[in-house]
Design a protein around this motif. Sequence first.
Motif, PDB file in Angstrom:
ATOM      1  N   MET A   1       0.842  -1.181   0.000  1.00 47.22           N
ATOM      2  CA  MET A   1       0.000   0.000   0.000  1.00 47.22           C
ATOM      3  C   MET A   1       0.888   1.246   0.000  1.00 47.22           C
ATOM      4  SD  MET A   1      -3.036   0.885   2.563  1.00 47.22           S
ATOM      5  CE  MET A   1      -3.624   2.517   2.722  1.00 47.22           C
ATOM      6  N   SER A   2       0.494   2.248  -0.770  1.00 47.43           N
ATOM      7  CA  SER A   2       1.285   3.468  -0.830  1.00 47.43           C
ATOM      8  C   SER A   2       0.653   4.555   0.029  1.00 47.43           C
ATOM      9  CB  SER A   2       1.402   3.945  -2.274  1.00 47.43           C
ATOM     10  OG  SER A   2       0.130   4.203  -2.808  1.00 47.43           O
ATOM     11  N   ARG A   3       1.488   5.528   0.384  1.00 44.71           N
ATOM     12  CA  ARG A   3       0.981   6.655   1.162  1.00 44.71           C
ATOM     13  C   ARG A   3       1.624   7.929   0.630  1.00 44.71           C
ATOM     14  NH1 ARG A   3       4.219   7.280   6.639  1.00 44.71           N
ATOM     15  NH2 ARG A   3       6.205   6.513   5.930  1.00 44.71           N
ATOM     16  N   ILE A   4       0.977   9.047   0.893  1.00 49.39           N
ATOM     17  CA  ILE A   4       1.449  10.351   0.442  1.00 49.39           C
ATOM     18  C   ILE A   4       2.384  10.928   1.494  1.00 49.39           C
ATOM     19  CG2 ILE A   4       0.712  12.686  -0.104  1.00 49.39           C
ATOM     20  CD1 ILE A   4      -1.787  11.563  -1.262  1.00 49.39           C
ATOM     21  N   LEU A   5       3.498  11.495   1.046  1.00 49.19           N
ATOM     22  CA  LEU A   5       4.482  12.057   1.961  1.00 49.19           C
ATOM     23  C   LEU A   5       3.932  13.265   2.721  1.00 49.19           C
ATOM     24  CD1 LEU A   5       7.415  11.918   2.995  1.00 49.19           C
ATOM     25  CD2 LEU A   5       8.035  13.443   1.107  1.00 49.19           C
ATOM     26  N   LYS A   6       3.194  14.148   2.042  1.00 44.62           N
ATOM     27  CA  LYS A   6       2.681  15.373   2.665  1.00 44.62           C
ATOM     28  C   LYS A   6       1.179  15.506   2.417  1.00 44.62           C
ATOM     29  CE  LYS A   6       7.140  17.376   1.717  1.00 44.62           C
ATOM     30  NZ  LYS A   6       7.871  18.127   0.709  1.00 44.62           N
ATOM     31  N   PRO A   7       0.365  14.733   3.127  1.00 43.60           N
ATOM     32  CA  PRO A   7      -1.076  14.729   2.867  1.00 43.60           C
ATOM     33  C   PRO A   7      -1.785  16.042   3.188  1.00 43.60           C
ATOM     34  CG  PRO A   7      -0.566  13.412   4.809  1.00 43.60           C
ATOM     35  CD  PRO A   7       0.740  13.803   4.187  1.00 43.60           C
ATOM     36  N   THR A   8      -1.158  16.939   3.924  1.00 41.80           N
ATOM     37  CA  THR A   8      -1.796  18.238   4.190  1.00 41.80           C
ATOM     38  C   THR A   8      -1.609  19.204   3.022  1.00 41.80           C
ATOM     39  OG1 THR A   8       0.167  19.079   5.322  1.00 41.80           O
ATOM     40  CG2 THR A   8      -1.529  18.033   6.692  1.00 41.80           C
ATOM     41  N   LEU A   9      -0.723  18.860   2.080  1.00 45.79           N
ATOM     42  CA  LEU A   9      -0.433  19.764   0.959  1.00 45.79           C
ATOM     43  C   LEU A   9      -1.052  19.341  -0.366  1.00 45.79           C
ATOM     44  CD1 LEU A   9       3.311  20.648   1.592  1.00 45.79           C
ATOM     45  CD2 LEU A   9       1.275  21.969   2.204  1.00 45.79           C
ATOM     46  N   TYR A  10      -1.268  18.051  -0.581  1.00 45.09           N
ATOM     47  CA  TYR A  10      -1.806  17.600  -1.859  1.00 45.09           C
ATOM     48  C   TYR A  10      -2.566  16.292  -1.688  1.00 45.09           C
ATOM     49  CZ  TYR A  10       2.709  15.250  -1.545  1.00 45.09           C
ATOM     50  OH  TYR A  10       3.800  14.553  -1.086  1.00 45.09           O
ATOM     51  N   ALA A  11      -3.330  15.932  -2.743  1.00 44.05           N
ATOM     52  CA  ALA A  11      -4.160  14.721  -2.709  1.00 44.05           C
ATOM     53  C   ALA A  11      -3.995  13.955  -4.012  1.00 44.05           C
ATOM     54  CB  ALA A  11      -5.623  15.100  -2.513  1.00 44.05           C
ATOM     55  N   ILE A  12      -4.205  12.659  -3.953  1.00 45.71           N
ATOM     56  CA  ILE A  12      -4.137  11.824  -5.148  1.00 45.71           C
ATOM     57  C   ILE A  12      -5.229  12.216  -6.134  1.00 45.71           C
ATOM     58  CG2 ILE A  12      -4.451   9.461  -6.003  1.00 45.71           C
ATOM     59  CD1 ILE A  12      -3.141   8.483  -3.405  1.00 45.71           C
ATOM     60  N   GLU A  13      -6.406  12.538  -5.620  1.00 48.14           N
ATOM     61  CA  GLU A  13      -7.549  12.870  -6.470  1.00 48.14           C
ATOM     62  C   GLU A  13      -7.334  14.214  -7.159  1.00 48.14           C
ATOM     63  OE1 GLU A  13      -7.904  12.525  -3.033  1.00 48.14           O
ATOM     64  OE2 GLU A  13      -8.240  10.379  -3.153  1.00 48.14           O
ATOM     65  N   GLY A  14      -7.729  14.286  -8.420  1.00 46.68           N
ATOM     66  CA  GLY A  14      -7.666  15.540  -9.155  1.00 46.68           C
ATOM     67  C   GLY A  14      -8.912  16.374  -8.923  1.00 46.68           C
ATOM     68  N   THR A  15      -9.005  17.474  -9.621  1.00 50.61           N
ATOM     69  CA  THR A  15     -10.183  18.343  -9.561  1.00 50.61           C
ATOM     70  C   THR A  15     -11.057  18.051 -10.779  1.00 50.61           C
ATOM     71  OG1 THR A  15      -9.105  20.105 -10.817  1.00 50.61           O
ATOM     72  CG2 THR A  15      -8.867  20.161  -8.403  1.00 50.61           C
ATOM     73  N   SER A  16     -12.253  18.629 -10.814  1.00 46.27           N
ATOM     74  CA  SER A  16     -13.117  18.424 -11.986  1.00 46.27           C
ATOM     75  C   SER A  16     -12.479  19.025 -13.236  1.00 46.27           C
ATOM     76  CB  SER A  16     -14.507  19.017 -11.735  1.00 46.27           C
ATOM     77  OG  SER A  16     -14.405  20.395 -11.468  1.00 46.27           O
ATOM     78  N   ALA A  17     -11.698  20.082 -13.084  1.00 41.49           N
ATOM     79  CA  ALA A  17     -11.028  20.711 -14.228  1.00 41.49           C
ATOM     80  C   ALA A  17      -9.828  19.895 -14.716  1.00 41.49           C
ATOM     81  CB  ALA A  17     -10.572  22.124 -13.864  1.00 41.49           C
ATOM     82  N   ALA A  18      -9.193  19.137 -13.828  1.00 42.32           N
ATOM     83  CA  ALA A  18      -8.013  18.340 -14.175  1.00 42.32           C
ATOM     84  C   ALA A  18      -8.045  17.019 -13.402  1.00 42.32           C
ATOM     85  CB  ALA A  18      -6.749  19.123 -13.869  1.00 42.32           C
ATOM     86  N   PRO A  19      -8.979  16.119 -13.754  1.00 46.69           N
ATOM     87  CA  PRO A  19      -9.159  14.898 -12.971  1.00 46.69           C
ATOM     88  C   PRO A  19      -7.990  13.919 -13.026  1.00 46.69           C
ATOM     89  CG  PRO A  19     -10.518  14.845 -14.946  1.00 46.69           C
ATOM     90  CD  PRO A  19      -9.913  16.208 -14.870  1.00 46.69           C
ATOM     91  N   ASN A  20      -7.125  14.022 -14.018  1.00 42.89           N
ATOM     92  CA  ASN A  20      -6.034  13.061 -14.176  1.00 42.89           C
ATOM     93  C   ASN A  20      -4.751  13.464 -13.463  1.00 42.89           C
ATOM     94  OD1 ASN A  20      -7.655  11.436 -15.821  1.00 42.89           O
ATOM     95  ND2 ASN A  20      -7.140  12.667 -17.607  1.00 42.89           N
ATOM     96  N   TYR A  21      -4.771  14.594 -12.767  1.00 43.28           N
ATOM     97  CA  TYR A  21      -3.565  15.088 -12.104  1.00 43.28           C
ATOM     98  C   TYR A  21      -3.851  15.331 -10.626  1.00 43.28           C
ATOM     99  CZ  TYR A  21      -2.437  15.769 -16.970  1.00 43.28           C
ATOM    100  OH  TYR A  21      -2.231  15.556 -18.303  1.00 43.28           O
ATOM    101  N   PRO A  22      -2.913  14.942  -9.745  1.00 46.54           N
ATOM    102  CA  PRO A  22      -3.120  15.176  -8.309  1.00 46.54           C
ATOM    103  C   PRO A  22      -3.402  16.660  -8.032  1.00 46.54           C
ATOM    104  CG  PRO A  22      -1.179  13.825  -8.684  1.00 46.54           C
ATOM    105  CD  PRO A  22      -1.623  14.310 -10.024  1.00 46.54           C
ATOM    106  N   SER A  23      -4.239  16.907  -7.051  1.00 44.04           N
ATOM    107  CA  SER A  23      -4.604  18.287  -6.700  1.00 44.04           C
ATOM    108  C   SER A  23      -3.780  18.779  -5.517  1.00 44.04           C
ATOM    109  CB  SER A  23      -6.091  18.370  -6.367  1.00 44.04           C
ATOM    110  OG  SER A  23      -6.389  17.556  -5.247  1.00 44.04           O
ATOM    111  N   LEU A  24      -3.733  20.090  -5.371  1.00 46.54           N
ATOM    112  CA  LEU A  24      -3.059  20.724  -4.250  1.00 46.54           C
ATOM    113  C   LEU A  24      -4.117  21.260  -3.303  1.00 46.54           C
ATOM    114  CD1 LEU A  24      -1.226  21.192  -6.966  1.00 46.54           C
ATOM    115  CD2 LEU A  24       0.169  22.430  -5.359  1.00 46.54           C
ATOM    116  N   LYS A  25      -3.840  21.221  -2.004  1.00 48.95           N
ATOM    117  CA  LYS A  25      -4.800  21.661  -0.996  1.00 48.95           C
ATOM    118  C   LYS A  25      -4.552  23.126  -0.656  1.00 48.95           C
ATOM    119  CE  LYS A  25      -5.564  17.088   0.931  1.00 48.95           C
ATOM    120  NZ  LYS A  25      -5.541  16.254   2.135  1.00 48.95           N
ATOM    121  N   GLY A  26      -5.305  23.972  -1.329  1.00 49.14           N
ATOM    122  CA  GLY A  26      -5.208  25.405  -1.110  1.00 49.14           C
ATOM    123  C   GLY A  26      -6.440  25.924  -0.423  1.00 49.14           C
TER     124      GLY A  26
END
Length: 146
Positions: free
Chosen positions: A1-26
């Motif tokens: 199982m994989s995990r994200i190094l900085k889960p407070t900064l970004y997510a695996i899931e994309g946005t509706s505008a860019a679903p294929n790319y990880p999103s940033l938590k702003g």
Amino acid sequence: MSRILKPTLYAIEGTSAAPNYPSLKGGKCLHCGYVFFPLQTYGCEVCGESGAALQPMALSGCGTLIASAKVHIHAPPAPALNPDAKAHEAPFTIGSIKLDDGPTIRTLLLNQDERILAPGQRMVSKLVSVGSGVRITLDLRFTPAS
């Protein structure tokens, strides 16, 4: 199982505008509309509103390269907060990217031939393995869009 190094900064899931790319938590200021990264509730840099006026907002992992630089000499790594992630070793490339959603961020770029990087180039986010342990640890990088 994989995990994200900085889960407070970004997510695996994309946005509706860019679903294929990880999103940033702003975030976004509900008072003046200013969009920022990373998410914080101390106060809007534009109007000064704080607390509940600053709401989370997923930012797309797409943007435009403003500038890049290759780092050839880097300070010795600090003790790892995460023993499964390996430290950055020079040379590596950093870039300033103006996200489509507004903020300009400074981030690591995938090891690329810097001759192919040019201001104005489209960039997209990607999760890459940075682990050296048993668990797969993923961290966010940006790379030229294909």
